[in-house]
Scaffold this active site. Sequence first.
Site, short mmCIF file in Angstrom:
data_model
loop_
_atom_site.label_atom_id
_atom_site.label_comp_id
_atom_site.label_asym_id
_atom_site.label_seq_id
_atom_site.Cartn_x
_atom_site.Cartn_y
_atom_site.Cartn_z
N LYS A 11 52.27 -44.41 -38.17
CA LYS A 11 52.09 -45.46 -37.17
C LYS A 11 52.62 -46.80 -37.70
CE LYS A 11 48.11 -43.08 -35.11
NZ LYS A 11 46.69 -43.23 -34.69
N TYR A 51 49.64 -40.99 -25.21
CA TYR A 51 48.18 -41.04 -25.33
C TYR A 51 47.49 -40.96 -23.97
CZ TYR A 51 48.12 -42.04 -30.36
OH TYR A 51 48.21 -41.94 -31.73
N ASN A 114 44.88 -46.54 -38.05
CA ASN A 114 44.53 -45.46 -38.98
C ASN A 114 45.76 -44.72 -39.55
OD1 ASN A 114 45.17 -44.08 -36.67
ND2 ASN A 114 43.30 -42.86 -36.58
N HIS A 117 49.06 -40.15 -37.16
CA HIS A 117 48.56 -39.28 -36.09
C HIS A 117 48.90 -37.85 -36.44
CE1 HIS A 117 47.83 -37.53 -32.14
NE2 HIS A 117 48.97 -36.89 -32.31
N GLU A 128 53.20 -32.14 -27.91
CA GLU A 128 53.53 -33.40 -28.60
C GLU A 128 54.92 -33.32 -29.25
OE1 GLU A 128 49.03 -35.05 -29.52
OE2 GLU A 128 50.26 -34.38 -31.20
P1 CMP Z 1 44.85 -40.68 -33.18
O1 CMP Z 1 44.43 -39.53 -34.02
O2 CMP Z 1 46.29 -41.01 -33.10
O3 CMP Z 1 44.29 -40.47 -31.69
C1 CMP Z 1 43.87 -41.53 -30.85
C2 CMP Z 1 43.93 -42.86 -31.51
O4 CMP Z 1 43.19 -43.89 -30.87
C3 CMP Z 1 43.31 -42.76 -32.88
O5 CMP Z 1 44.10 -41.99 -33.74
C4 CMP Z 1 43.15 -44.25 -33.23
O6 CMP Z 1 44.39 -44.83 -33.64
C5 CMP Z 1 42.80 -44.84 -31.86
N1 CMP Z 1 41.39 -45.19 -31.70
C6 CMP Z 1 40.93 -46.43 -31.54
N2 CMP Z 1 39.60 -46.44 -31.40
C7 CMP Z 1 39.19 -45.17 -31.43
C8 CMP Z 1 37.91 -44.54 -31.32
N3 CMP Z 1 36.79 -45.24 -31.14
N4 CMP Z 1 37.86 -43.20 -31.40
C9 CMP Z 1 39.02 -42.46 -31.58
N5 CMP Z 1 40.25 -43.02 -31.69
C10 CMP Z 1 40.33 -44.36 -31.63
#
Ligand code: CMP
Length: 143
Positions: A11, A51, A114, A117, A128
């Site tokens: 990311k 998303y 984070n 992904h 995906e």
């Molecule tokens: P990802 O695994 O890419 O899937 C959804 C993304 O939403 C997650 O990682 C985070 O980057 C983002 N995100 C932000 N807030 C939340 C939350 N409370 N729970 C899960 N995903 C979140």
Amino acid sequence: MPVEQTLSIIKPDGVQKNLIGEIYDRFEKAGLEVVAARMMQLTKEQAEGFYAVHKERPFFNDLVSYMTSGPVMVQALAGDDAIAVYRKIMGATNPAEADTGTIRADFAESIEENIVHGSDAAETAANEIAYFFTDEGVCPRTR
Ligand code: CMP
């Protein structure tokens, strides 16, 4: 163990921190092969589409802003049990809950930002990968 493919995104925070090589090293040390890769600046429409499953969640707009805030590195990974293997080395979505030594525990700032992904299941992985790569864009190893 099934040979699988999974979709990975480094990311914008991971690219900004110059961690592409470090994260690719972790893929390879875990036995995962990069079989497709492209660096992209996602548009708002691309991030919203990727998303779409989260579009009713309160964090959706912030997630789209974050994912379009800078370039991302998108790759398909292949290997035995690739979906689970990649999820193990990524760590939990919330880095505060991620196991020691995982990518998110080592590098991620927060649940919002984070670093990486990864697909969560076989069907999601296929969808995906197809979102970013044509069949010709995926190059399983021949040697
Ligand atoms: P990802 O695994 O890419 O899937 C959804 C993304 O939403 C997650 O990682 C985070 O980057 C983002 N995100 C932000 N807030 C939340 C939350 N409370 N729970 C899960 N995903 C979140």
